[in-house]
Design a protein around this motif. Structure first.
Motif, PDB file in Angstrom:
ATOM      1  N   SER A 698      70.396  77.093 -61.381  1.00  0.00           N
ATOM      2  CA  SER A 698      68.980  77.234 -61.884  1.00  0.00           C
ATOM      3  C   SER A 698      68.648  77.746 -63.468  1.00  0.00           C
ATOM      4  CB  SER A 698      68.408  78.431 -61.155  1.00  0.00           C
ATOM      5  OG  SER A 698      68.627  79.615 -61.507  1.00  0.00           O
ATOM      6  N   GLN A 699      69.666  78.138 -63.991  1.00  0.00           N
ATOM      7  CA  GLN A 699      69.701  78.658 -65.317  1.00  0.00           C
ATOM      8  C   GLN A 699      69.766  77.629 -66.324  1.00  0.00           C
ATOM      9  OE1 GLN A 699      68.270  82.101 -66.399  1.00  0.00           O
ATOM     10  NE2 GLN A 699      68.082  81.507 -63.925  1.00  0.00           N
ATOM     11  N   THR A 700      70.755  76.589 -65.807  1.00  0.00           N
ATOM     12  CA  THR A 700      71.276  75.429 -66.539  1.00  0.00           C
ATOM     13  C   THR A 700      69.969  74.379 -66.427  1.00  0.00           C
ATOM     14  OG1 THR A 700      72.413  74.391 -64.763  1.00  0.00           O
ATOM     15  CG2 THR A 700      73.662  76.052 -66.494  1.00  0.00           C
ATOM     16  N   LEU A 701      69.135  74.505 -65.532  1.00  0.00           N
ATOM     17  CA  LEU A 701      68.065  73.464 -65.273  1.00  0.00           C
ATOM     18  C   LEU A 701      66.767  73.914 -65.822  1.00  0.00           C
ATOM     19  CD1 LEU A 701      69.085  72.190 -61.866  1.00  0.00           C
ATOM     20  CD2 LEU A 701      69.828  71.200 -64.166  1.00  0.00           C
ATOM     21  N   ASP A 702      66.697  75.103 -66.342  1.00  0.00           N
ATOM     22  CA  ASP A 702      65.324  75.624 -66.876  1.00  0.00           C
ATOM     23  C   ASP A 702      65.732  76.451 -68.005  1.00  0.00           C
ATOM     24  OD1 ASP A 702      62.799  76.298 -67.016  1.00  0.00           O
ATOM     25  OD2 ASP A 702      62.277  76.951 -64.813  1.00  0.00           O
ATOM     26  N   VAL A 703      64.846  76.970 -68.378  1.00  0.00           N
ATOM     27  CA  VAL A 703      64.989  78.092 -69.506  1.00  0.00           C
ATOM     28  C   VAL A 703      65.578  79.285 -69.163  1.00  0.00           C
ATOM     29  CG1 VAL A 703      63.855  79.692 -71.309  1.00  0.00           C
ATOM     30  CG2 VAL A 703      63.038  77.363 -70.739  1.00  0.00           C
ATOM     31  N   ALA A 704      66.827  79.658 -69.616  1.00  0.00           N
ATOM     32  CA  ALA A 704      67.945  80.938 -69.185  1.00  0.00           C
ATOM     33  C   ALA A 704      67.228  82.089 -69.497  1.00  0.00           C
ATOM     34  CB  ALA A 704      69.371  80.658 -69.614  1.00  0.00           C
ATOM     35  N   ARG A 705      67.073  82.923 -68.384  1.00  0.00           N
ATOM     36  CA  ARG A 705      66.492  84.357 -68.649  1.00  0.00           C
ATOM     37  C   ARG A 705      67.673  85.295 -68.912  1.00  0.00           C
ATOM     38  NH1 ARG A 705      63.064  84.683 -63.422  1.00  0.00           N
ATOM     39  NH2 ARG A 705      62.746  86.751 -64.216  1.00  0.00           N
ATOM     40  N   ILE A 736      80.161  81.128 -63.841  1.00  0.00           N
ATOM     41  CA  ILE A 736      80.566  81.724 -65.221  1.00  0.00           C
ATOM     42  C   ILE A 736      80.532  80.388 -66.443  1.00  0.00           C
ATOM     43  CG2 ILE A 736      82.224  82.640 -66.868  1.00  0.00           C
ATOM     44  CD1 ILE A 736      83.165  84.139 -64.424  1.00  0.00           C
ATOM     45  N   GLY A 737      81.235  79.245 -65.925  1.00  0.00           N
ATOM     46  CA  GLY A 737      81.160  78.263 -66.622  1.00  0.00           C
ATOM     47  C   GLY A 737      79.624  77.651 -67.180  1.00  0.00           C
ATOM     48  N   ASN A 738      79.020  77.476 -66.013  1.00  0.00           N
ATOM     49  CA  ASN A 738      77.562  77.218 -65.998  1.00  0.00           C
ATOM     50  C   ASN A 738      76.784  78.230 -67.275  1.00  0.00           C
ATOM     51  OD1 ASN A 738      77.493  75.078 -64.307  1.00  0.00           O
ATOM     52  ND2 ASN A 738      76.414  76.157 -62.823  1.00  0.00           N
ATOM     53  N   LEU A 739      77.016  79.484 -66.806  1.00  0.00           N
ATOM     54  CA  LEU A 739      76.367  80.293 -67.867  1.00  0.00           C
ATOM     55  C   LEU A 739      76.722  80.124 -69.339  1.00  0.00           C
ATOM     56  CD1 LEU A 739      76.006  83.496 -65.466  1.00  0.00           C
ATOM     57  CD2 LEU A 739      74.408  81.814 -66.026  1.00  0.00           C
ATOM     58  N   THR A 740      78.021  79.597 -69.529  1.00  0.00           N
ATOM     59  CA  THR A 740      78.480  79.524 -70.743  1.00  0.00           C
ATOM     60  C   THR A 740      77.734  78.470 -71.601  1.00  0.00           C
ATOM     61  OG1 THR A 740      80.348  78.279 -70.356  1.00  0.00           O
ATOM     62  CG2 THR A 740      80.564  80.483 -70.265  1.00  0.00           C
ATOM     63  N   THR A 741      77.036  77.772 -70.970  1.00  0.00           N
ATOM     64  CA  THR A 741      76.278  76.358 -71.442  1.00  0.00           C
ATOM     65  C   THR A 741      74.832  76.749 -72.022  1.00  0.00           C
ATOM     66  OG1 THR A 741      75.446  75.649 -69.433  1.00  0.00           O
ATOM     67  CG2 THR A 741      77.592  74.906 -70.086  1.00  0.00           C
ATOM     68  N   THR A 742      74.430  78.189 -71.601  1.00  0.00           N
ATOM     69  CA  THR A 742      72.984  78.676 -72.166  1.00  0.00           C
ATOM     70  C   THR A 742      73.543  79.662 -73.096  1.00  0.00           C
ATOM     71  OG1 THR A 742      72.939  80.520 -70.462  1.00  0.00           O
ATOM     72  CG2 THR A 742      72.427  78.102 -69.684  1.00  0.00           C
ATOM     73  N   SER A 743      72.436  79.924 -73.966  1.00  0.00           N
ATOM     74  CA  SER A 743      72.602  80.871 -75.223  1.00  0.00           C
ATOM     75  C   SER A 743      72.427  82.191 -74.591  1.00  0.00           C
ATOM     76  CB  SER A 743      71.620  80.443 -76.219  1.00  0.00           C
ATOM     77  OG  SER A 743      70.362  80.679 -75.588  1.00  0.00           O
TER      78      SER A 743
END
Length: 788
Positions: A698-705, A736-743
């Protein structure tokens, strides 16, 4: 001149058994003075072979055992043929008889060794029941016995020393014991580092022993091991000697495909070993004419001779040499203990995978072996399989459990807090008897009998090889096809195989259904990406009939005050499990009523909820009317079954905007509750990891919070502190890998995650269990390292 194996050539091959020849022995003599050969097999038969000229013909086939023959002994003083079996009995035959003179019963498990007793008309037997028995048979047929009790594991070997009036036994506890005629323990010899498999008394009160440690040990009369003879590269199964060869000459055979000859005085190996065209040379015997007989895993009895007049014709000699050469080449062409010739060709890639993440080794036309993984509907190249270790004792292909040998040893997870228990089984064994023994050993309910037996039948006949993939069908032996337990019919993760929550992922799997332990396969990484993942994982499968039956069962136990409802209410609720349920307000209200049931009866209701919340409109109605999360989140601190179902509810609820909105609003609190779970089955671990993976998607498909990334990362770290399932690790590391793709995720991970810690845990985990998931976990770990 001292004999050597270099002088021996194949004389003949005796064909007649349909399975492994586990036992051979020299038999009595025919009227013309020729010695007979006895052979016993996994096919449950014993055969007598009579010499006709230079050939042997099958004379008699004995079929009185209910399971495989494990040992044969010819008691020459009585001319008795004694056969021991996996059915826990000993049959005694007069020579040339077709039915037993006696059947000795008393052992509680496989009888695996026999020898003559100290008295006439007596024998000694060793068994997997940890005892040896000395049987005395009177002239009238009455049987008495003495139990030799002291080993802590299976008694694999027995022998007699008439000059000292002593018995000797060797066992899976690595010990050798001496006993007097009264069954009293006299001496203990220690030195072997694995199961003791055979014993031979030698002159001067000395003793020779061998075992699974691939060493022959020579013990002097003082009980000191004065000589070790090494040469075998795997288990040694049997030894034999014969005065025709010399009192100091002994033969040995084993799992390394060889027959070897030794001078036990000097410790010298006499000549080159005779390699057989089969993995296991189970048994060896010497005939009085100096010929040697072996029984092998290819079902063939072979006779070797140094007498040129009895050596085989040139055609058989060439055929034997060719078979040996082919076997040697196959042994040398292995990867991870798997023969290259057994691997499927590139045509295997034309068939769809059975589950997401399934791996397969494929042989290409150029001879290279490549690894593929099934991802998103197609086979993707992982890389070349460049090397492996195999063929060691640890990787012998033989399943040992508590010192006993089995074709299958299934792992059974019946509790979230207890280690797995083992279900051992041998081909040919009565499945119901094996199931009953399993139930008794582990104090399980008798109601499980049929389910366990049916599971054994289903999985032993079509056992997977090391290159096969686990079946995707639901296989819970405790629930079978007629009983529902939490998750038994609804544990499917999209793209993955069915897994029962209380028995774990592939809980009943043989050692061969995964890469064998001890194997070190090196993969060259391909270019496939393991993250970011953009497809939500869901738990979809359901057997509504079983869920309904369980709810009816619980409902009937309740009073009206406790929440008992009519059957029509249950029928309305069960319709919510459908793929496109009707928006029936009655059903939704009924579901909320059932969610107030006692916690111990709640898991089938949560199972229905897990399916209902996949639909955004249903989730929205349940939340707006009752704030359904407030009903289910307290169960994260309850029973394991309820924890599992709630985590699946959360994972499924994240697949649509309404669910994500409500769950992410309470995410820190939810993560705190989930992090309170510190132990659980593989299925629970996977459910938690899937929940975190869906949050990360959900964080990679939308604005990460930032607050969501922080809570998710913290929760994953807590999970990895105790999780042991490789699939759960894979999904966690994908998250974890997904989250690394968001700032926001990158900043949070840098604050929360110690990559060194995660990788150390991963190495520790993969050192203790290497199954088919190891490859993808290793690759996603390397990908994470590259990011950091």
């Amino acid at each position: 001149m001292e004999p050597t194996l270099d002088n021996y050539k194949i004389s003949c091959e005796l064909l007649g058994h349909s399975l492994d020849v586990r036992a051979v022995s020299a038999g009595g003599r025919t009227p013309d003075g020729a010695q007979m050969i006895l052979s016993g097999s996994r096919d449950k038969t014993t055969k007598l072979w009579k010499a006709i000229g230079d050939e042997y013909i099958e004379s008699v086939t004995l079929k009185d055992h209910k399971n495989f023959i494990s040992y044969i002994y010819f008691l020459e003083s009585e001319q008795w043929i004694c056969t021991a079996s996996n059915d826990a009995t000993i049959c005694i035959y007069n020579q040339d008889a077709f039915v037993p003179l006696l059947t000795l019963k008393g052992h509680e498990s496989t009888v695996c060794s026999l020898a003559a007793g100290l008295k006439s008309r007596s024998i000694i037997s060793g068994s997997w029941d940890k005892t040896a028995r000395v049987w005395l048979i009177s002239e009238t047929g009455d049987v008495t016995f003495t139990v030799l009790q002291g080993h802590e594991a299976a008694v694999w070997a027995v022998a007699t020393i008439p000059a000292q009036q002593k018995y000797v036994t060797g066992g899976a506890d690595k010990c050798i014991y001496y006993w007097n005629a009264q069954g009293e323990k006299l001496r203990l010899l220690k030195g072997h580092t694995d199961c003791v498999r055979a014993l031979i008394p030698l002159p001067a009160n000395s003793l020779l022993s061998c075992g699974n440690d691939a060493v022959l040990r020579f013990w002097n009369e003082d009980g000191e091991c004065v000589r070790e003879m090494s040469g075998h590269t795997n288990y040694i199964y049997a030894m034999a000697g014969n005065p025709a060869l010399g009192e100091h000459i002994v033969l040995s055979c084993g799992e390394d495909s060889t027959l070897r000859m030794w001078n036990v005085i000097t410790g010298e190996q006499l000549g080159d070993p005779i390699v057989h065209p089969a993995i296991s040379v189970w048994s060896v015997a010497c005939l009085q004419n100096g010929d040697i007989v072996t029984g092998c895993s290819d079902g063939v009895v072979r006779v070797f001779t140094k007498d040129q007049s009895r050596q085989a014709k040139e055609s058989l000699l060439r055929a034997f040499d060719m078979a040996v050469a082919t076997h040697k080449s196959q042994l040398s062409e292995e990867i991870g203990g798997v023969k290259k010739t057994d691997l499927a060709g590139q045509e295997a890639l034309l068939s769809n995978g059975t589950r997401e993440g399934q791996t397969k080794m494929v042989r290409h036309v150029d001879g290279s072996i490549k690894c593929y993984v099934w991802e998103l509907g197609k086979w993707k190249l992982v890389g070349d399989v460049t090397g492996a270790t195999g063929g060691t004792q640890e990787n012998s292909g033989k399943k040992l459990h508590e010192g006993k040998e089995y074709d299958y040893v299934f792992n059974v997870d019946i509790s979230d807090t207890e280690p797995p228990i083992k279900l051992p089984y041998n081909r040919g064994e009565d499945p119901w008897q094996a199931a009953q023994q399993f139930i008794h050993r582990n104090n399980l309910p008798q109601a499980y009998l049929d389910q366990v037996a049916n599971f054994i039948i289903k999985n032993s006949d079509n056992a997977q090889t090391v290159i096969a993939q686990p079946t995707t069908g639901y296989q819970d032996p405790f629930t079978g096809g007629s009983r529902y337990v939490p998750g038994s019919s609804s544990s499917n993760v999209q793209g993955a195989g069915n897994m029962d929550p209380f028995t774990g992922a592939s809980s009943y799997s043989t050692a061969s259904s995964n890469t064998q332990s001890g194997t070190n396969v090196n993969f060259v990484r391909g270019s496939d990406k393991h993250f970011p993942v953009s497809t939500y994982r869901t738990f979809d499968t359901c057997d509504a009939k079983k869920v309904l039956e369980k709810m009816k069962e619980f409902n009937n136990k309740l009073t009206c005050e406790e929440g008992k409802v009519g059957d029509e209410i249950l029928l309305a609720v069960i319709r919510l499990t459908e793929k496109s349920p009707e928006l029936d307000p009655t059903a939704l209200e009924a579901l909320m009523m059932l969610l107030k049931w006692p916690a111990g009866m709640l898991f089938p209701v949560l199972d229905v909820l897990r399916l209902a919340v996949r639909h955004e409109v249903v989730y929205s109605l349940l939340h707006n009317s009752h704030n359904v999360l407030n009903f289910v989140l307290p169960q994260l601190g309850g029973a394991a079954a309820n924890q599992l179902m709630v985590c699946r509810c959360l994972a499924n609820g994240l697949t649509h905007p309404e669910g994500r909105k409500q769950i992410e609003a309470q995410l820190p609190h939810i993560v705190e509750l989930v992090s309170g779970i510190r132990a659980g089955s593989a299925n629970l671990q996977i459910a938690i990891a899937t929940f975190y993976l869906n949050v990360s998607i959900s964080q990679t498909l939308d604005v990460a919070r930032p607050e969501v990334c922080h809570a998710t990362t913290s929760g994953i770290v807590e999970l990895l502190k105790w999780a042991s399932d490789l699939e759960a690790w894979y999904r966690s590391m994908q998250a974890i890998g997904n989250l690394t793709t968001t700032s926001s995720g990158q900043e949070t991970i840098a604050q929360v995650v110690s990559v060194d810690y995660v990788m150390d845990k991963l190495r520790e985990l993969t050192n203790t269990q290497q199954d088919e998931n190891f490859t993808k976990v290793n690759l996603v770990g390397q990908a994470l390292l590259a990011v950091f």
